[in-house]
Write a protein that holds these residues in place. Structure first.
Motif, PDB file in Angstrom:
ATOM      1  N   LEU A 403       0.714  -1.361  -0.103  1.00 12.12           N
ATOM      2  CA  LEU A 403       0.068   0.075  -0.118  1.00 12.12           C
ATOM      3  C   LEU A 403       0.809   1.309  -0.240  1.00 12.12           C
ATOM      4  O   LEU A 403       1.813   1.406   0.729  1.00 12.12           O
ATOM      5  CB  LEU A 403      -0.852  -0.011   1.181  1.00 12.12           C
ATOM      6  CG  LEU A 403      -1.958   1.321   1.431  1.00 12.12           C
ATOM      7  CD1 LEU A 403      -3.135   1.082   0.342  1.00 12.12           C
ATOM      8  CD2 LEU A 403      -2.543   1.152   2.673  1.00 12.12           C
ATOM      9  N   LYS A 404       0.660   2.042  -0.823  1.00 13.88           N
ATOM     10  CA  LYS A 404       1.403   3.344  -0.994  1.00 13.88           C
ATOM     11  C   LYS A 404       0.522   4.348   0.433  1.00 13.88           C
ATOM     12  O   LYS A 404      -0.421   4.623   0.091  1.00 13.88           O
ATOM     13  CB  LYS A 404       0.918   4.031  -2.124  1.00 13.88           C
ATOM     14  CG  LYS A 404       1.511   5.760  -2.176  1.00 13.88           C
ATOM     15  CD  LYS A 404       1.063   6.214  -3.567  1.00 13.88           C
ATOM     16  CE  LYS A 404       1.411   7.924  -3.676  1.00 13.88           C
ATOM     17  NZ  LYS A 404       0.625   8.625  -4.552  1.00 13.88           N
ATOM     18  N   VAL A 405       1.537   4.771   1.198  1.00 11.54           N
ATOM     19  CA  VAL A 405       1.023   5.346   2.177  1.00 11.54           C
ATOM     20  C   VAL A 405       1.986   6.614   2.535  1.00 11.54           C
ATOM     21  O   VAL A 405       3.281   6.640   2.143  1.00 11.54           O
ATOM     22  CB  VAL A 405       1.050   4.515   3.516  1.00 11.54           C
ATOM     23  CG1 VAL A 405      -0.277   3.471   3.563  1.00 11.54           C
ATOM     24  CG2 VAL A 405       2.271   4.069   3.628  1.00 11.54           C
ATOM     25  N   GLN A 406       1.689   7.340   3.632  1.00 13.32           N
ATOM     26  CA  GLN A 406       2.437   8.583   3.707  1.00 13.32           C
ATOM     27  C   GLN A 406       3.271   8.345   5.272  1.00 13.32           C
ATOM     28  O   GLN A 406       2.556   7.559   5.998  1.00 13.32           O
ATOM     29  CB  GLN A 406       1.767   9.844   3.829  1.00 13.32           C
ATOM     30  CG  GLN A 406       1.668  10.346   2.638  1.00 13.32           C
ATOM     31  CD  GLN A 406       1.283  11.911   2.616  1.00 13.32           C
ATOM     32  OE1 GLN A 406       0.048  11.908   3.304  1.00 13.32           O
ATOM     33  NE2 GLN A 406       1.972  12.790   2.006  1.00 13.32           N
ATOM     34  N   VAL A 407       4.504   8.612   5.354  1.00 12.48           N
ATOM     35  CA  VAL A 407       5.051   8.426   6.775  1.00 12.48           C
ATOM     36  C   VAL A 407       5.892   9.824   6.910  1.00 12.48           C
ATOM     37  O   VAL A 407       6.205  10.570   5.981  1.00 12.48           O
ATOM     38  CB  VAL A 407       6.204   7.457   6.793  1.00 12.48           C
ATOM     39  CG1 VAL A 407       5.520   5.974   6.475  1.00 12.48           C
ATOM     40  CG2 VAL A 407       7.320   7.723   5.725  1.00 12.48           C
ATOM     41  N   PRO A 408       6.146  10.392   8.317  1.00 11.91           N
ATOM     42  CA  PRO A 408       6.857  11.638   8.342  1.00 11.91           C
ATOM     43  C   PRO A 408       8.252  11.317   7.902  1.00 11.91           C
ATOM     44  O   PRO A 408       8.938  10.268   7.876  1.00 11.91           O
ATOM     45  CB  PRO A 408       7.145  11.386   9.804  1.00 11.91           C
ATOM     46  CG  PRO A 408       6.110  10.653  10.311  1.00 11.91           C
ATOM     47  CD  PRO A 408       5.824   9.768   9.384  1.00 11.91           C
ATOM     48  N   CYS A 409       8.649  12.401   6.873  1.00  6.96           N
ATOM     49  CA  CYS A 409      10.131  12.156   6.358  1.00  6.96           C
ATOM     50  C   CYS A 409      11.256  12.340   7.274  1.00  6.96           C
ATOM     51  O   CYS A 409      12.226  11.526   6.875  1.00  6.96           O
ATOM     52  CB  CYS A 409      10.239  13.378   5.550  1.00  6.96           C
ATOM     53  SG  CYS A 409       8.982  13.761   4.206  1.00  6.96           S
ATOM     54  N   GLU A 410      10.975  12.689   8.730  1.00  6.08           N
ATOM     55  CA  GLU A 410      12.123  12.702   9.590  1.00  6.08           C
ATOM     56  C   GLU A 410      11.654  11.623  10.493  1.00  6.08           C
ATOM     57  O   GLU A 410      11.402  11.650  11.736  1.00  6.08           O
ATOM     58  CB  GLU A 410      12.167  13.798  10.386  1.00  6.08           C
ATOM     59  CG  GLU A 410      12.445  15.055   9.312  1.00  6.08           C
ATOM     60  CD  GLU A 410      11.159  15.516   8.651  1.00  6.08           C
ATOM     61  OE1 GLU A 410      11.168  16.638   7.838  1.00  6.08           O
ATOM     62  OE2 GLU A 410      10.128  15.153   8.937  1.00  6.08           O
ATOM     63  N   THR A 411      11.398  10.192   9.896  1.00  8.88           N
ATOM     64  CA  THR A 411      11.031   9.263  10.840  1.00  8.88           C
ATOM     65  C   THR A 411      11.719   8.846  11.812  1.00  8.88           C
ATOM     66  O   THR A 411      11.317   8.472  13.005  1.00  8.88           O
ATOM     67  CB  THR A 411      10.655   8.004   9.689  1.00  8.88           C
ATOM     68  OG1 THR A 411       9.651   8.358   8.491  1.00  8.88           O
ATOM     69  CG2 THR A 411       9.968   6.948  10.332  1.00  8.88           C
ATOM     70  N   ARG A 412      13.157   8.642  11.741  1.00  6.59           N
ATOM     71  CA  ARG A 412      13.877   8.386  12.746  1.00  6.59           C
ATOM     72  C   ARG A 412      13.674   9.019  13.934  1.00  6.59           C
ATOM     73  O   ARG A 412      13.340   8.216  15.044  1.00  6.59           O
ATOM     74  CB  ARG A 412      15.618   8.437  12.062  1.00  6.59           C
ATOM     75  CG  ARG A 412      16.187   7.832  13.162  1.00  6.59           C
ATOM     76  CD  ARG A 412      17.766   7.642  12.678  1.00  6.59           C
ATOM     77  NE  ARG A 412      18.584   7.014  13.654  1.00  6.59           N
ATOM     78  CZ  ARG A 412      20.027   6.793  13.722  1.00  6.59           C
ATOM     79  NH1 ARG A 412      20.536   7.115  12.239  1.00  6.59           N
ATOM     80  NH2 ARG A 412      20.733   6.305  14.486  1.00  6.59           N
ATOM     81  N   GLY A 413      13.906  10.304  14.034  1.00 10.02           N
ATOM     82  CA  GLY A 413      13.666  11.311  15.042  1.00 10.02           C
ATOM     83  C   GLY A 413      12.596  11.041  15.827  1.00 10.02           C
ATOM     84  O   GLY A 413      12.270  11.047  16.806  1.00 10.02           O
ATOM     85  N   LEU A 414      11.380  11.065  14.963  1.00 13.15           N
ATOM     86  CA  LEU A 414      10.063  11.122  15.513  1.00 13.15           C
ATOM     87  C   LEU A 414       9.721   9.605  16.275  1.00 13.15           C
ATOM     88  O   LEU A 414       8.932   9.662  17.286  1.00 13.15           O
ATOM     89  CB  LEU A 414       9.137  11.478  14.407  1.00 13.15           C
ATOM     90  CG  LEU A 414       8.778  12.756  13.876  1.00 13.15           C
ATOM     91  CD1 LEU A 414       8.121  12.759  12.746  1.00 13.15           C
ATOM     92  CD2 LEU A 414       8.428  13.562  14.879  1.00 13.15           C
ATOM     93  N   CYS A 415       9.994   8.633  15.574  1.00 10.00           N
ATOM     94  CA  CYS A 415       9.898   7.274  16.006  1.00 10.00           C
ATOM     95  C   CYS A 415      10.598   7.241  17.532  1.00 10.00           C
ATOM     96  O   CYS A 415       9.971   6.778  18.479  1.00 10.00           O
ATOM     97  CB  CYS A 415      10.260   6.261  15.140  1.00 10.00           C
ATOM     98  SG  CYS A 415       9.230   5.714  13.962  1.00 10.00           S
TER      99      CYS A 415
END
Length: 451
Positions: A403-415
């Protein structure tokens, strides 16, 4: 008398020859102008509008010869379009003109459907025959990368056709398993000519990108038959947020080497149910026109192991509060997902939970406060409310569970930030001191006295 006749004849011959020569020069110049070649230019190359039209005609000749399934995606050209311009076929104009393609830039961009075209190495030779220089940029095919095999064959990602410093950039679009179109980044290999084009100014290639497949129409622009997206304004909006993040397969493989994947029947069943729920939630929210992204544990699963975390027991999504609609709950209930919990209110810390088939869907609404964003959390049993604060982030496209979905581009820090914050709140709520322990590739969340 004979001498006078000879002089007259010679004069007439010279005059006739001069007239014929001028006529030939006029015809050649007229032919050159129509075909974009200005031999009177001292540098022997085209400039301005004539140069660009000449390049486009050469390129479209290749398109016709090799049956290349291309369409216009040049942002500057599409921005100049209006519906009237699309409906008006200007092929009746006889004079050279260049209204849409002759922008302030020295390049024009087309997209090529990679799945509909069989690569032909003869393209290079044919380009040279037309006086075009061709640069091909290749990269690994991410569709063939898996946990078991991180290698993949290389595929064409970008083509650049150059003529007298002007460029036609062709972006190759491939269909991914999520039924969307993807293009790879433009990365020059060792030894490639970095002066071939103004790479930093190109519309496409700085990042990988993802798009829904557009409906195309054939129109005539500047006397040239061109295919364009029917909803070109919608395509331009999509372009502005098209950046795509690839799943980190190498890091995921390293994670699974340390912590083997749970292949139990229960874990496999949960992943299938979570996948079904994620696809259903995407369908419901897309029908409402509500953008969303992967949040919390679902986002962590994509980032850390390219998969759903089997022990998470739910699917977590994020939505900006500005995109909230009163009919969201009704739409999910109509889709067979009854409302399980509703915490907070629209003005403050709203959170919705829907019950799927043994899998819960949690939707967290995010609030914008200048340099930060935050979402609320409410403990179901005690009713205590918490505020999770994050630095502002942007959204990128990704793929999870086909599935094509969106994620935060700055995923590492946010996770990391979200997990630490949730841990701290949970521990304090239990009256215990937080005891976070980091192991290679994984966060183990615990509270003192709980192990």
């Amino acid at each position: 008398m004979a001498r006078i006749n000879r002089t007259l004849v010679l004069t007439l011959l010279i005059a006739a020859s001069s007239i014929f020569l001028l006529f030939q020069i006029y015809n050649y110049r007229l032919y050159s102008t129509k075909n974009g070649l200005d031999v009177f230019n001292s540098k022997r190359y085209l400039s301005g509008k004539e140069a660009h039209l000449h390049l486009l005609k050469k390129f479209l000749g290749l398109v016709h010869k090799f049956k290349l399934p291309v369409f216009l995606v040049d942002t500057a050209s599409l921005t100049l379009l209006s519906q009237d311009a699309v409906l008006y076929r200007d092929s009746r104009l006889n004079e050279p003109h260049c209204s849409f393609f002759c922008t302030h830039r020295d390049f024009t961009t087309f997209a090529l459907y990679g799945n509909l075209w069989k690569y032909d190495a003869a393209l290079l030779e044919a380009s040279a025959e037309r006086g075009l220089e061709l640069m091909e940029i290749r990269g690994k095919d991410p569709r063939l990368i898996s946990m078991d095999d991180l290698t993949a064959k290389e595929i064409p990602l970008h083509f650049l056709f150059r003529f007298n410093s002007r460029v036609v950039h062709v972006v190759v679009l491939y269909e991914r398993s999520g039924k969307y179109l993807w293009h790879g980044p433009l990365r020059l290999g060792d030894g490639m000519d970095r002066t071939f084009a103004a790479f930093g100014k190109l519309d496409f290639g700085r990042y990988a990108g993802a798009y829904d497949r557009p409906e195309l129409i054939l129109t005539t622009l500047d006397g040239l038959d061109i295919r364009i997206p029917k909803n070109f304004s919608g395509f331009l909006r999509e372009f502005s947020s098209s950046r795509f993040l690839e799943c980190r397969s190498r890091e995921a493989k390293a994670f699974y080497q340390l912590y083997p994947e749970d292949t139990s029947a229960e874990a496999v069943d949960f992943k299938m149910r979570a996948k079904s729920l994620l696809h259903l939630a995407s369908k419901v929210l897309s029908a409402l026109g509500v953008p969303f992204w992967l949040s919390s544990g679902t986002c962590l699963g994509w980032y850390r192991q390219c998969n759903i975390i089997p022990y998470s027991k739910d699917v977590d999504l994020g939505i900006w509060i500005k995109d909230y609609r009163d009919d969201i709950t009704q739409a999910f209930q109509k889709a067979g997902l009854p409302l399980k919990h509703k915490f907070g209110k629209v003005e403050d810390s709203l959170e919705l939970s829907f019950q799927g088939n043994d899998v819960k869907l949690d939707i967290f609404f995010f609030y914008d406060e200048g340099d930060i964003v935050w979402n609320g959390g409410t403990q179901a049993k005690s009713g205590k409310k918490f505020k999770y604060v994050f630095p502002r982030f942007s959204l990128c496209w990704a793929e999870l569970m086909e599935l094509k979905v969106q994620v935060p581009c700055e995923t590492r820090g946010l996770c990391d930030r979200q997990l630490w914050t949730q841990l701290e709140c949970s521990c304090k709520n239990l009256g215990l001191e937080e005891l976070p322990v980091q192991r290679p590739g994984e966060w183990r969340l615990a509270c003192a006295g709980m192990g």
